[in-house]
Write a protein that holds these residues in place. Sequence first.
Motif, PDB file in Angstrom:
ATOM      1  N   ALA A 126      48.199 -29.220 -35.031  1.00 17.34           N
ATOM      2  CA  ALA A 126      47.731 -30.486 -34.472  1.00 17.34           C
ATOM      3  C   ALA A 126      47.989 -30.566 -32.972  1.00 17.34           C
ATOM      4  N   VAL A 127      49.145 -30.063 -32.525  1.00 16.69           N
ATOM      5  CA  VAL A 127      49.442 -30.095 -31.089  1.00 16.69           C
ATOM      6  C   VAL A 127      48.485 -29.173 -30.333  1.00 16.69           C
ATOM      7  N   HIS A 128      48.225 -27.984 -30.884  1.00 13.33           N
ATOM      8  CA  HIS A 128      47.256 -27.091 -30.246  1.00 13.33           C
ATOM      9  C   HIS A 128      45.894 -27.767 -30.126  1.00 13.33           C
ATOM     10  N   ARG A 129      45.437 -28.369 -31.206  1.00 13.24           N
ATOM     11  CA  ARG A 129      44.116 -28.999 -31.214  1.00 13.24           C
ATOM     12  C   ARG A 129      44.069 -30.218 -30.301  1.00 13.24           C
ATOM     13  N   THR A 130      45.148 -30.985 -30.267  1.00 11.67           N
ATOM     14  CA  THR A 130      45.203 -32.130 -29.367  1.00 11.67           C
ATOM     15  C   THR A 130      45.109 -31.672 -27.922  1.00 11.67           C
ATOM     16  N   ALA A 131      45.793 -30.574 -27.586  1.00  9.81           N
ATOM     17  CA  ALA A 131      45.734 -30.040 -26.220  1.00  9.81           C
ATOM     18  C   ALA A 131      44.315 -29.639 -25.840  1.00  9.81           C
ATOM     19  N   ARG A 132      43.519 -29.198 -26.823  1.00 10.53           N
ATOM     20  CA  ARG A 132      42.127 -28.821 -26.561  1.00 10.53           C
ATOM     21  C   ARG A 132      41.199 -30.024 -26.488  1.00 10.53           C
TER      22      ARG A 132
END
Length: 241
Positions: A126-132
């Motif tokens: 989720a953090v990776h996707r939020t950063a994108r």
Amino acid sequence: MTTEERPPGGGAGEPVRVMVVDDHPMWRDAVARDLAEAGFAVVATAGDGPQAVRRARATRPDVLVLDLNLPGLPGARVCQEVAGEDGPRVLVLSASGEHADVLEAVKAGATGYLVKSAGTEELIDAVHRTARGDAVFTPGLAGLVLGEYRRLAAGPEPTRGKPDAPRLTARETEVLRLVAKGLSYKQIAERLVISHRTVQNHVQNTLGKLQLHNRVELVRYAIEAGLDDEGDGEGRPGTAR
């Protein structure tokens, strides 16, 4: 540069900068440790609302992992204070799955919402996707948010039919329709056989034309325009034929 434009991390090869905000020290430290072990740069932590605002402005993380129940200043207010054109993307991590809390967080500017029952791998993803720039929600909550936008779209002042609606290209309309259906940028890229960066560029161009600031506002516009329907949307206001 808006939050939609800002690349995750400081540049090529740099880790995503994360800040963790929670009033429970053991939970806060555990989340920060898990994210650091996963390769994120944990630039700060905070245990109350005012401290979160100060440290977020000082350290400028890419992603703020934020609890809602904070002393001094509620999490939704923290989100309002720090999220925006030059602020971090906000991923709420809360014990509450109440609909009112979810909608309040999204309206305050949160990009995503996870409940604390999520596993470590789910949080890291989720953090990776939020950063994108992807909108990330605990299963079941995405439909709630889209449903709220549909309800708002049926209100007294829908944008549908306004004569001055901007015109989008066919490709921009196609990307916007998939955004409205809840697809991530990666999924849209795969569906249209284009690069992730191209999807981001189309979204950014659309944000500029529509004078919107983030993906949450974009989804609302798309639903108001009826672009989440199964039809092809030809002839709708704001779209190219």
